[in-house]
Design a protein around this motif. Sequence first.
Motif, short mmCIF file in Angstrom:
data_model
loop_
_atom_site.label_atom_id
_atom_site.label_comp_id
_atom_site.label_asym_id
_atom_site.label_seq_id
_atom_site.Cartn_x
_atom_site.Cartn_y
_atom_site.Cartn_z
N ARG A 105 6.09 9.30 -8.74
CA ARG A 105 4.96 10.14 -9.12
C ARG A 105 4.62 11.12 -8.02
NH1 ARG A 105 3.42 8.74 -14.43
NH2 ARG A 105 4.28 6.70 -14.75
N ARG A 106 4.06 12.26 -8.41
CA ARG A 106 3.65 13.29 -7.44
C ARG A 106 2.16 13.20 -7.20
NH1 ARG A 106 7.74 15.33 -4.54
NH2 ARG A 106 9.53 15.55 -5.88
N GLY A 107 1.77 13.06 -5.95
CA GLY A 107 0.36 13.01 -5.58
C GLY A 107 -0.14 14.39 -5.19
N ARG A 108 -1.10 14.42 -4.31
CA ARG A 108 -1.68 15.69 -3.87
C ARG A 108 -0.67 16.49 -3.06
NH1 ARG A 108 -6.98 12.72 -2.50
NH2 ARG A 108 -7.94 12.75 -4.54
N ARG A 109 -0.65 17.79 -3.31
CA ARG A 109 0.23 18.74 -2.61
C ARG A 109 1.70 18.37 -2.74
NH1 ARG A 109 -3.77 17.76 1.43
NH2 ARG A 109 -5.36 19.35 1.33
N GLY A 110 2.07 17.75 -3.88
CA GLY A 110 3.48 17.44 -4.14
C GLY A 110 4.03 16.24 -3.40
N HIS A 111 3.16 15.45 -2.78
CA HIS A 111 3.61 14.27 -2.04
C HIS A 111 4.19 13.23 -3.01
CE1 HIS A 111 2.94 10.19 -0.39
NE2 HIS A 111 3.47 10.76 0.69
N CYS A 134 4.50 9.81 -4.34
CA CYS A 134 3.80 8.53 -4.19
C CYS A 134 4.62 7.41 -4.83
CB CYS A 134 2.43 8.58 -4.86
SG CYS A 134 1.30 9.74 -4.10
N GLU A 135 4.77 6.32 -4.14
CA GLU A 135 5.45 5.14 -4.66
C GLU A 135 4.37 4.17 -5.15
OE1 GLU A 135 8.70 3.39 -5.91
OE2 GLU A 135 8.87 5.13 -4.60
N GLY A 186 -4.61 -2.38 -11.59
CA GLY A 186 -5.82 -2.07 -10.83
C GLY A 186 -5.76 -0.67 -10.24
N LEU A 187 -6.72 -0.36 -9.37
CA LEU A 187 -6.75 0.93 -8.69
C LEU A 187 -5.93 0.86 -7.41
CD1 LEU A 187 -10.49 1.92 -9.05
CD2 LEU A 187 -8.56 2.95 -10.21
N TRP A 188 -5.27 1.96 -7.09
CA TRP A 188 -4.46 2.02 -5.87
C TRP A 188 -4.58 3.41 -5.28
CZ3 TRP A 188 0.01 4.86 -4.56
CH2 TRP A 188 0.63 4.46 -3.38
N ARG A 189 -4.77 3.50 -3.97
CA ARG A 189 -4.86 4.79 -3.28
C ARG A 189 -3.67 4.94 -2.33
NH1 ARG A 189 -9.09 8.21 -2.50
NH2 ARG A 189 -10.57 6.66 -3.23
N CYS A 190 -3.01 6.08 -2.42
CA CYS A 190 -1.86 6.35 -1.56
C CYS A 190 -2.34 6.53 -0.12
CB CYS A 190 -1.14 7.62 -2.04
SG CYS A 190 0.27 8.07 -1.01
N PRO A 191 -1.78 5.79 0.82
CA PRO A 191 -2.23 5.91 2.21
C PRO A 191 -1.83 7.24 2.86
CG PRO A 191 -0.40 4.38 2.06
CD PRO A 191 -0.76 4.76 0.66
N ASP A 192 -0.81 7.92 2.32
CA ASP A 192 -0.35 9.16 2.92
C ASP A 192 -1.14 10.39 2.46
OD1 ASP A 192 1.61 7.79 4.34
OD2 ASP A 192 3.02 7.95 2.68
N GLN A 250 -4.27 10.30 -2.85
CA GLN A 250 -4.39 10.35 -4.31
C GLN A 250 -4.65 8.94 -4.83
OE1 GLN A 250 -4.21 12.95 -6.72
NE2 GLN A 250 -4.94 11.24 -7.95
N GLN A 251 -5.60 8.82 -5.75
CA GLN A 251 -5.91 7.53 -6.33
C GLN A 251 -5.24 7.40 -7.69
OE1 GLN A 251 -10.06 6.62 -6.53
NE2 GLN A 251 -9.65 4.45 -6.51
N TRP A 252 -4.67 6.23 -7.95
CA TRP A 252 -3.94 5.96 -9.18
C TRP A 252 -4.56 4.77 -9.88
CZ3 TRP A 252 0.00 9.26 -10.36
CH2 TRP A 252 0.49 10.05 -9.32
#
Length: 54
Positions: free
Chosen positions: A2-8, A10-11, A17-23, A26-28
């Motif tokens: 998946r693509r997070g903020r600014r094209g990062h 995300c794995e 549940g809720l998960w936030r990318c540490p890099d 972006q919250q998923w």
Amino acid sequence: MRRGRRGHPCEVPTQIGLWRCPDCGQQWEVHGIEGNPRIRKVSRVGWFLAKLLG
């Protein structure tokens, strides 16, 4: 992947549940049943309104 903020890239884990990318921050939201999870992005505006309105 998946693509997070600014094209990062995300794995996102498949745990429910809720998960936030540490890099990128972006919250998923991972929902559905354990064998067939569905993943979607949580918008910043929606998250703010949910917190504000309770």
